[in-house]
Scaffold this motif. Structure first.
Motif, PDB file in Angstrom:
ATOM      1  N   PRO A  14       0.814  -1.225   0.000  1.00  0.00           N
ATOM      2  CA  PRO A  14       0.000   0.000   0.000  1.00  0.00           C
ATOM      3  C   PRO A  14       0.841   1.265   0.000  1.00  0.00           C
ATOM      4  CG  PRO A  14      -0.843  -1.554   1.615  1.00  0.00           C
ATOM      5  CD  PRO A  14       0.469  -2.098   1.132  1.00  0.00           C
ATOM      6  N   TYR A  15       2.008   1.221   0.639  1.00  0.00           N
ATOM      7  CA  TYR A  15       2.860   2.398   0.704  1.00  0.00           C
ATOM      8  C   TYR A  15       3.441   2.728  -0.669  1.00  0.00           C
ATOM      9  CZ  TYR A  15       2.659   1.548   5.750  1.00  0.00           C
ATOM     10  OH  TYR A  15       2.244   1.353   7.038  1.00  0.00           O
ATOM     11  N   VAL A  16       3.755   1.705  -1.457  1.00  0.00           N
ATOM     12  CA  VAL A  16       4.245   1.944  -2.814  1.00  0.00           C
ATOM     13  C   VAL A  16       3.133   2.527  -3.676  1.00  0.00           C
ATOM     14  CG1 VAL A  16       5.135   0.832  -4.908  1.00  0.00           C
ATOM     15  CG2 VAL A  16       6.035   0.181  -2.658  1.00  0.00           C
ATOM     16  N   GLU A  97      -3.129  10.673   7.713  1.00  0.00           N
ATOM     17  CA  GLU A  97      -2.025   9.966   7.082  1.00  0.00           C
ATOM     18  C   GLU A  97      -1.252   9.160   8.114  1.00  0.00           C
ATOM     19  OE1 GLU A  97       1.802  10.727   4.150  1.00  0.00           O
ATOM     20  OE2 GLU A  97       1.291  12.243   5.643  1.00  0.00           O
ATOM     21  N   GLU A  98      -0.985   9.754   9.265  1.00  0.00           N
ATOM     22  CA  GLU A  98      -0.265   9.047  10.329  1.00  0.00           C
ATOM     23  C   GLU A  98      -1.071   7.853  10.819  1.00  0.00           C
ATOM     24  OE1 GLU A  98       2.624   8.085  13.223  1.00  0.00           O
ATOM     25  OE2 GLU A  98       2.693   9.262  11.382  1.00  0.00           O
ATOM     26  N   PHE A  99      -2.374   8.027  10.999  1.00  0.00           N
ATOM     27  CA  PHE A  99      -3.238   6.926  11.427  1.00  0.00           C
ATOM     28  C   PHE A  99      -3.193   5.784  10.413  1.00  0.00           C
ATOM     29  CE2 PHE A  99      -7.381   4.790  11.757  1.00  0.00           C
ATOM     30  CZ  PHE A  99      -7.422   4.508  13.112  1.00  0.00           C
ATOM     31  N   ALA A 100      -3.234   6.133   9.128  1.00  0.00           N
ATOM     32  CA  ALA A 100      -3.193   5.119   8.071  1.00  0.00           C
ATOM     33  C   ALA A 100      -1.874   4.361   8.089  1.00  0.00           C
ATOM     34  CB  ALA A 100      -3.399   5.778   6.710  1.00  0.00           C
ATOM     35  N   ASP A 101      -0.778   5.099   8.238  1.00  0.00           N
ATOM     36  CA  ASP A 101       0.542   4.480   8.163  1.00  0.00           C
ATOM     37  C   ASP A 101       0.863   3.628   9.387  1.00  0.00           C
ATOM     38  OD1 ASP A 101       0.891   5.739   5.769  1.00  0.00           O
ATOM     39  OD2 ASP A 101       2.410   7.169   6.462  1.00  0.00           O
ATOM     40  N   THR A 102       0.165   3.853  10.486  1.00  0.00           N
ATOM     41  CA  THR A 102       0.476   3.138  11.723  1.00  0.00           C
ATOM     42  C   THR A 102      -0.656   2.173  12.087  1.00  0.00           C
ATOM     43  OG1 THR A 102      -0.350   5.038  12.996  1.00  0.00           O
ATOM     44  CG2 THR A 102       2.027   4.924  12.590  1.00  0.00           C
ATOM     45  N   ARG A 103      -1.683   2.659  12.735  1.00  0.00           N
ATOM     46  CA  ARG A 103      -2.710   1.761  13.266  1.00  0.00           C
ATOM     47  C   ARG A 103      -3.469   0.994  12.173  1.00  0.00           C
ATOM     48  NH1 ARG A 103      -3.969  -1.992  16.692  1.00  0.00           N
ATOM     49  NH2 ARG A 103      -6.130  -1.949  17.432  1.00  0.00           N
ATOM     50  N   LEU A 104      -3.873   1.700  11.118  1.00  0.00           N
ATOM     51  CA  LEU A 104      -4.644   1.022  10.076  1.00  0.00           C
ATOM     52  C   LEU A 104      -3.815  -0.078   9.426  1.00  0.00           C
ATOM     53  CD1 LEU A 104      -7.261   0.875   8.376  1.00  0.00           C
ATOM     54  CD2 LEU A 104      -6.189   2.491   6.807  1.00  0.00           C
ATOM     55  N   PHE A 105      -2.562   0.233   9.053  1.00  0.00           N
ATOM     56  CA  PHE A 105      -1.759  -0.793   8.408  1.00  0.00           C
ATOM     57  C   PHE A 105      -1.347  -1.883   9.387  1.00  0.00           C
ATOM     58  CE2 PHE A 105       2.051  -2.796   6.733  1.00  0.00           C
ATOM     59  CZ  PHE A 105       1.573  -3.189   5.485  1.00  0.00           C
ATOM     60  N   ASP A 106      -1.173  -1.548  10.657  1.00  0.00           N
ATOM     61  CA  ASP A 106      -0.844  -2.576  11.639  1.00  0.00           C
ATOM     62  C   ASP A 106      -1.902  -3.679  11.626  1.00  0.00           C
ATOM     63  OD1 ASP A 106       0.735  -3.651  13.821  1.00  0.00           O
ATOM     64  OD2 ASP A 106      -0.916  -3.063  15.133  1.00  0.00           O
ATOM     65  N   ALA A 164      -4.688  12.522   2.716  1.00  0.00           N
ATOM     66  CA  ALA A 164      -5.504  11.768   3.664  1.00  0.00           C
ATOM     67  C   ALA A 164      -6.208  10.624   2.953  1.00  0.00           C
ATOM     68  CB  ALA A 164      -6.512  12.696   4.336  1.00  0.00           C
ATOM     69  N   ASP A 165      -6.808  10.899   1.801  1.00  0.00           N
ATOM     70  CA  ASP A 165      -7.482   9.865   1.019  1.00  0.00           C
ATOM     71  C   ASP A 165      -6.491   8.822   0.510  1.00  0.00           C
ATOM     72  OD1 ASP A 165     -10.292  11.207   0.702  1.00  0.00           O
ATOM     73  OD2 ASP A 165      -8.887  12.756   0.044  1.00  0.00           O
ATOM     74  N   LEU A 166      -5.385   9.315  -0.071  1.00  0.00           N
ATOM     75  CA  LEU A 166      -4.433   8.413  -0.709  1.00  0.00           C
ATOM     76  C   LEU A 166      -3.618   7.609   0.293  1.00  0.00           C
ATOM     77  CD1 LEU A 166      -3.173  10.766  -3.555  1.00  0.00           C
ATOM     78  CD2 LEU A 166      -4.662   8.764  -3.794  1.00  0.00           C
ATOM     79  N   SER A 167      -3.655   7.984   1.562  1.00  0.00           N
ATOM     80  CA  SER A 167      -2.978   7.215   2.599  1.00  0.00           C
ATOM     81  C   SER A 167      -3.892   6.158   3.201  1.00  0.00           C
ATOM     82  CB  SER A 167      -2.480   8.138   3.716  1.00  0.00           C
ATOM     83  OG  SER A 167      -1.561   9.084   3.227  1.00  0.00           O
ATOM     84  N   LEU A 168      -5.161   6.490   3.388  1.00  0.00           N
ATOM     85  CA  LEU A 168      -6.085   5.567   4.038  1.00  0.00           C
ATOM     86  C   LEU A 168      -6.550   4.434   3.131  1.00  0.00           C
ATOM     87  CD1 LEU A 168      -8.321   8.113   5.979  1.00  0.00           C
ATOM     88  CD2 LEU A 168      -6.892   6.346   7.034  1.00  0.00           C
ATOM     89  N   ALA A 169      -6.765   4.732   1.848  1.00  0.00           N
ATOM     90  CA  ALA A 169      -7.440   3.767   0.977  1.00  0.00           C
ATOM     91  C   ALA A 169      -6.602   2.550   0.572  1.00  0.00           C
ATOM     92  CB  ALA A 169      -7.961   4.485  -0.271  1.00  0.00           C
ATOM     93  N   PRO A 170      -5.285   2.664   0.321  1.00  0.00           N
ATOM     94  CA  PRO A 170      -4.577   1.542  -0.311  1.00  0.00           C
ATOM     95  C   PRO A 170      -4.641   0.218   0.435  1.00  0.00           C
ATOM     96  CG  PRO A 170      -3.267   3.532  -0.532  1.00  0.00           C
ATOM     97  CD  PRO A 170      -4.412   3.872   0.386  1.00  0.00           C
ATOM     98  N   ALA A 171      -4.546   0.224   1.765  1.00  0.00           N
ATOM     99  CA  ALA A 171      -4.483  -1.049   2.492  1.00  0.00           C
ATOM    100  C   ALA A 171      -5.773  -1.852   2.391  1.00  0.00           C
ATOM    101  CB  ALA A 171      -4.138  -0.801   3.961  1.00  0.00           C
ATOM    102  N   LEU A 206      -3.915   1.336  -9.947  1.00  0.00           N
ATOM    103  CA  LEU A 206      -2.821   0.779  -9.162  1.00  0.00           C
ATOM    104  C   LEU A 206      -3.294  -0.387  -8.299  1.00  0.00           C
ATOM    105  CD1 LEU A 206      -1.123   4.138  -8.172  1.00  0.00           C
ATOM    106  CD2 LEU A 206      -0.138   2.375  -9.669  1.00  0.00           C
ATOM    107  N   ASN A 207      -4.502  -0.304  -7.771  1.00  0.00           N
ATOM    108  CA  ASN A 207      -5.061  -1.435  -7.039  1.00  0.00           C
ATOM    109  C   ASN A 207      -5.255  -2.635  -7.965  1.00  0.00           C
ATOM    110  OD1 ASN A 207      -5.151  -0.068  -4.617  1.00  0.00           O
ATOM    111  ND2 ASN A 207      -7.314   0.479  -4.780  1.00  0.00           N
ATOM    112  N   LYS A 208      -5.687  -2.363  -9.194  1.00  0.00           N
ATOM    113  CA  LYS A 208      -5.834  -3.448 -10.163  1.00  0.00           C
ATOM    114  C   LYS A 208      -4.484  -4.100 -10.442  1.00  0.00           C
ATOM    115  CE  LYS A 208      -7.621  -4.500 -14.792  1.00  0.00           C
ATOM    116  NZ  LYS A 208      -8.248  -3.930 -16.020  1.00  0.00           N
ATOM    117  N   LEU A 209      -3.437  -3.279 -10.584  1.00  0.00           N
ATOM    118  CA  LEU A 209      -2.092  -3.813 -10.760  1.00  0.00           C
ATOM    119  C   LEU A 209      -1.698  -4.673  -9.563  1.00  0.00           C
ATOM    120  CD1 LEU A 209       0.763  -4.056 -11.948  1.00  0.00           C
ATOM    121  CD2 LEU A 209       1.252  -1.777 -11.011  1.00  0.00           C
ATOM    122  N   ALA A 210      -1.948  -4.186  -8.360  1.00  0.00           N
ATOM    123  CA  ALA A 210      -1.591  -4.948  -7.161  1.00  0.00           C
ATOM    124  C   ALA A 210      -2.287  -6.299  -7.145  1.00  0.00           C
ATOM    125  CB  ALA A 210      -1.945  -4.146  -5.909  1.00  0.00           C
TER     126      ALA A 210
END
Length: 250
Positions: A14-16, A97-106, A164-171, A206-210
């Motif tokens: 998701p980070y990529v 963004e911080e919430f997405a990168d930490t708790r959500l992805f955890d 905010a959107d682009l950080s939360l959605a990928p995972a 990008l999600n389709k690629l993943a």
């Protein structure tokens, strides 16, 4: 025209995808080495001491961490702003963004996708059922309840598309790959926002690629990039065998 930058990291991460979506918004030409960080060689570890992706290489500059990279892109490239103009909203966006990168992805990344999909594939060990059950049945609903309260009825979190959107959605795409989905009857606004992110932003392709790469043998990932308009880097930082990073969960 500026020379393309190199990004190391598989779009399965998701980070990529977060960084690649920003590059699409800003018109940054990228050459991609789509490796799993668990397959990086010694040179990769020298670039990324935590053995995490993405890694950004631009001339003599090397950057790690998606949030650092997107801030650098914002400060060096023209195009639509990645952040709300209002200082209070900008601070809220940085928190999300911080919430997405930490708790959500955890929870979505390490406790669900890693346990169910990656541990058996890379390390030959089964998922810990207690970790998976607690994440799916206790921790994730609490997170989704919180996010439902942040979601707008229409559009994106702060009107226009932001980090905010682009950080939360990928995972959420990774969670869906292990059959963990957002119940639209319980989290209506969140589910509708995810549909808009898929349909109306660079994250959709990008999600389709993943999802394609998740079904493709690792050695063939580079060959699939042109189907999605991406160029492979001239070299790879992949090595032999699988290695845990110093912060990879057990």
């Amino acid at each position: 025209m500026a020379a393309p930058v190199t990004v190391i990291g598989s779009p399965v991460s998701p980070y990529v995808r977060k960084v690649l979506a920003v590059c699409a918004m800003k018109g940054v030409e990228v050459e991609l080495d789509p490796i799993s960080p668990m397959m990086g060689n010694d040179d990769f570890e020298r670039l990324s001491p935590l053995r995490r992706v993405p890694v950004w290489i631009e001339g003599d500059l090397t950057l790690c961490d998606s949030s650092v990279i997107v801030q650098y892109i914002e400060e060096t490239r023209p195009g639509p702003s990645l952040w709300p103009a209002d200082p209070a909203e900008r601070a809220k966006a940085r928190w999300l963004e911080e919430f997405a990168d930490t708790r959500l992805f955890d929870v979505l990344g390490w406790r669900l996708f890693f346990q169910i999909a990656l541990k058996p594939r890379f390390f030959g060990t089964e998922a810990d059922p207690e970790i998976v059950e607690k994440a799916r049945d206790v921790e994730l609903p609490q997170i989704l309840d919180y996010l439902e309260g942040q979601m707008p009825e229409r559009g994106f979190l702060f009107g226009g598309l932001t980090m905010a959107d682009l950080s939360l959605a990928p995972a959420f795409a990774n969670a869906g790959a292990v059959q963990v989905d957002v119940d639209a009857s319980r989290w209506r606004k969140l589910a509708a926002w995810l549909e808009r992110m898929e349909a109306e932003t660079p994250l959709g392709p990008l999600n389709k690629l993943a999802r394609t790469l998740m079904r493709t043998p690792l050695h063939a990932h580079r060959d699939r990039l042109p189907e999605f308009g991406l160029a492979a880097a001239s070299r790879s930082w992949a090595g032999e065998g699988y290695r845990r990073g110093p912060m990879t969960p057990a």
